[in-house]
Design an enzyme around this catalytic site. Structure first.
Site, PDB file in Angstrom:
ATOM      1  N   ASN A   8       0.871  -1.175   0.000  1.00  0.00           N
ATOM      2  CA  ASN A   8       0.000   0.000   0.000  1.00  0.00           C
ATOM      3  C   ASN A   8       0.908   1.225   0.000  1.00  0.00           C
ATOM      4  OD1 ASN A   8      -1.845   2.012   0.432  1.00  0.00           O
ATOM      5  ND2 ASN A   8      -2.395   1.402   2.530  1.00  0.00           N
ATOM      6  N   TRP A   9       1.083   1.808  -1.176  1.00  0.00           N
ATOM      7  CA  TRP A   9       2.006   2.947  -1.292  1.00  0.00           C
ATOM      8  C   TRP A   9       1.407   4.235  -0.709  1.00  0.00           C
ATOM      9  CZ3 TRP A   9       4.503   2.702  -6.911  1.00  0.00           C
ATOM     10  CH2 TRP A   9       5.369   1.601  -6.967  1.00  0.00           C
ATOM     11  N   LYS A  10       0.134   4.225  -0.417  1.00  0.00           N
ATOM     12  CA  LYS A  10      -0.565   5.428   0.081  1.00  0.00           C
ATOM     13  C   LYS A  10      -0.300   6.594  -0.886  1.00  0.00           C
ATOM     14  CE  LYS A  10      -0.287   3.450   4.628  1.00  0.00           C
ATOM     15  NZ  LYS A  10      -0.349   3.602   6.056  1.00  0.00           N
ATOM     16  N   HIS A  94      -9.792   1.558   4.401  1.00  0.00           N
ATOM     17  CA  HIS A  94      -8.544   1.742   5.150  1.00  0.00           C
ATOM     18  C   HIS A  94      -8.776   2.733   6.297  1.00  0.00           C
ATOM     19  CE1 HIS A  94      -4.461   2.862   6.180  1.00  0.00           C
ATOM     20  NE2 HIS A  94      -4.087   1.731   5.622  1.00  0.00           N
ATOM     21  N   GLU A  96      -7.123   5.104   7.383  1.00  0.00           N
ATOM     22  CA  GLU A  96      -6.853   6.519   7.069  1.00  0.00           C
ATOM     23  C   GLU A  96      -8.042   7.142   6.344  1.00  0.00           C
ATOM     24  OE1 GLU A  96      -3.082   5.799   5.194  1.00  0.00           O
ATOM     25  OE2 GLU A  96      -2.229   5.327   7.166  1.00  0.00           O
ATOM     26  N   GLU A 166      -5.921  -4.655  10.404  1.00  0.00           N
ATOM     27  CA  GLU A 166      -4.913  -3.616  10.625  1.00  0.00           C
ATOM     28  C   GLU A 166      -5.238  -2.859  11.907  1.00  0.00           C
ATOM     29  OE1 GLU A 166      -2.704  -2.435   6.853  1.00  0.00           O
ATOM     30  OE2 GLU A 166      -4.509  -1.232   6.872  1.00  0.00           O
ATOM     31  N   GLY A 172       1.972   2.514  10.748  1.00  0.00           N
ATOM     32  CA  GLY A 172       2.942   3.590  10.596  1.00  0.00           C
ATOM     33  C   GLY A 172       3.629   4.001  11.885  1.00  0.00           C
ATOM     34  N   SER A 204       2.837  -1.810  10.500  1.00  0.00           N
ATOM     35  CA  SER A 204       4.285  -1.884  10.763  1.00  0.00           C
ATOM     36  C   SER A 204       4.876  -3.254  10.434  1.00  0.00           C
ATOM     37  CB  SER A 204       4.594  -1.488  12.217  1.00  0.00           C
ATOM     38  OG  SER A 204       4.218  -0.143  12.439  1.00  0.00           O
ATOM     39  N   GLY A 225       2.656  -1.065   4.345  1.00  0.00           N
ATOM     40  CA  GLY A 225       2.684   0.360   4.012  1.00  0.00           C
ATOM     41  C   GLY A 225       4.113   0.842   3.867  1.00  0.00           C
ATOM     42  N   GLY A 226       4.630   1.469   4.922  1.00  0.00           N
ATOM     43  CA  GLY A 226       5.970   2.069   4.910  1.00  0.00           C
ATOM     44  C   GLY A 226       7.045   1.181   4.296  1.00  0.00           C
TER      45      GLY A 226
HETATM   46  P1  PGA Z   1       2.384   0.502   7.701  1.00  0.00           P
HETATM   47  O1  PGA Z   1       0.973   0.730   6.975  1.00  0.00           O
HETATM   48  O2  PGA Z   1       2.946  -0.794   7.174  1.00  0.00           O
HETATM   49  O3  PGA Z   1       3.216   1.699   7.311  1.00  0.00           O
HETATM   50  O4  PGA Z   1       2.128   0.436   9.150  1.00  0.00           O
HETATM   51  C1  PGA Z   1       0.115  -0.341   6.716  1.00  0.00           C
HETATM   52  C2  PGA Z   1      -1.166   0.177   6.111  1.00  0.00           C
HETATM   53  O5  PGA Z   1      -1.600   1.280   6.465  1.00  0.00           O
HETATM   54  O6  PGA Z   1      -1.773  -0.485   5.271  1.00  0.00           O
END
Ligand code: PGA
Length: 241
Positions: A8-10, A94, A96, A166, A172, A204, A225-226
């Site tokens: 997930n590159w956001k 998600h 966010e 999640e 994050g 994470s 994500g990250g």
């Molecule tokens: P993260 O994000 O790996 O940076 O914690 C995961 C996500 O939001 O899908």
């Protein structure tokens, strides 16, 4: 069974040149594809170009959201059928989006329905906040998110959906969920379905903890994500499988 590793590159990276370069490094370094199904979810504007680059690779492309209407006066929105030509998957709900755009379970359900109608595989994100966890409400929250967002969706369609657990407090933060806690959540989520559903872990996740989630906590894959923004780190997760 292949593990599903989703990037997930956001809202990253900040240019198409960088997006192509990241994509190509992942594509070049991929091995172990008999053990992994790899899905990369970039921002909408990169979907078309990355879909061209994916040709002859086994990487799938996914979007990070879609709207519940087919077309019309919805400024700024993008429909499931519009992304279908570039994507196989779509991330929905998600945390966010729930947090910054106040997405509700009902809206997520409408999006899910449209995504399914369009032939996309939805990756439905669920998870409790830190406050909810501390109040001992994790199960209650997960159950509500599942029940409300899957209400009136047929069993056949539910079987096509991938769930991503999640925990919001782990996203994050570098504060990944413990294996034991994630295992318990996964077991609980499974128990809410009458047949097998694929469940990913996200929050994470990186190449150091990936095997714990995949083999100890028995998740079917990861939503990363990250760590997916570094080809080395992302490939590290896949190589370890
Ligand atoms: P993260 O994000 O790996 O940076 O914690 C995961 C996500 O939001 O899908």
């Amino acid at each position: 069974m292949k593990k599903i590793i989703v990037a997930n590159w956001k809202m990253n990276p900040e240019s198409l040149i960088k997006a192509k370069s990241l994509f190509n490094s992942v594509k070049k370094g991929l091995s172990n594809l008999n053990k992994a199904e790899v899905v990369i979810c970039p921002p909408f504007v990169y979907l078309s170009e990355l879909n061209k680059l994916r040709k002859k690779s086994k990487i799938f492309i996914g979007a990070q959201n879609c709207f519940w209407e087919e077309k019309g006066a919805y400024t700024g929105e993008i429909s499931a059928s519009m992304i279908k030509s570039f994507c196989k998957h779509v991330i929905l709900g998600h945390s966010e989006r729930r947090k910054y755009f106040n997405e509700t379970n009902e809206q997520i359900r409408e999006k899910l329905k449209k995504a399914l109608d369009s032939g996309l595989i939805p990756i439905l994100c669920i998870g409790e906040t830190d406050k909810e966890r501390k109040q001992g409400k994790t199960k209650q929250v997960l159950k509500k998110q599942i029940q409300e967002s899957l209400k009136k969706i047929s069993k056949k369609n539910i079987s096509k959906i991938i769930i991503a657990y999640e925990p919001v407090w782990a996203i994050g933060t570098g504060n990944a969920c413990s294996v034991k806690q994630s295992f318990k959540a996964r077991e609980f989520i499974s128990s809410l379905f009458s047949s097998k559903v694929k469940i990913l872990y996200g929050g994470s996740a990186n190449s150091n903890n990936s095997l714990d989630y995949l083999y100890e906590a028995e998740f079917d894959g990861l939503l990363v994500g990250g760590a997916s923004l570094s080809s080395k780190e992302f490939l590290g997760i896949i190589k370890k499988l």
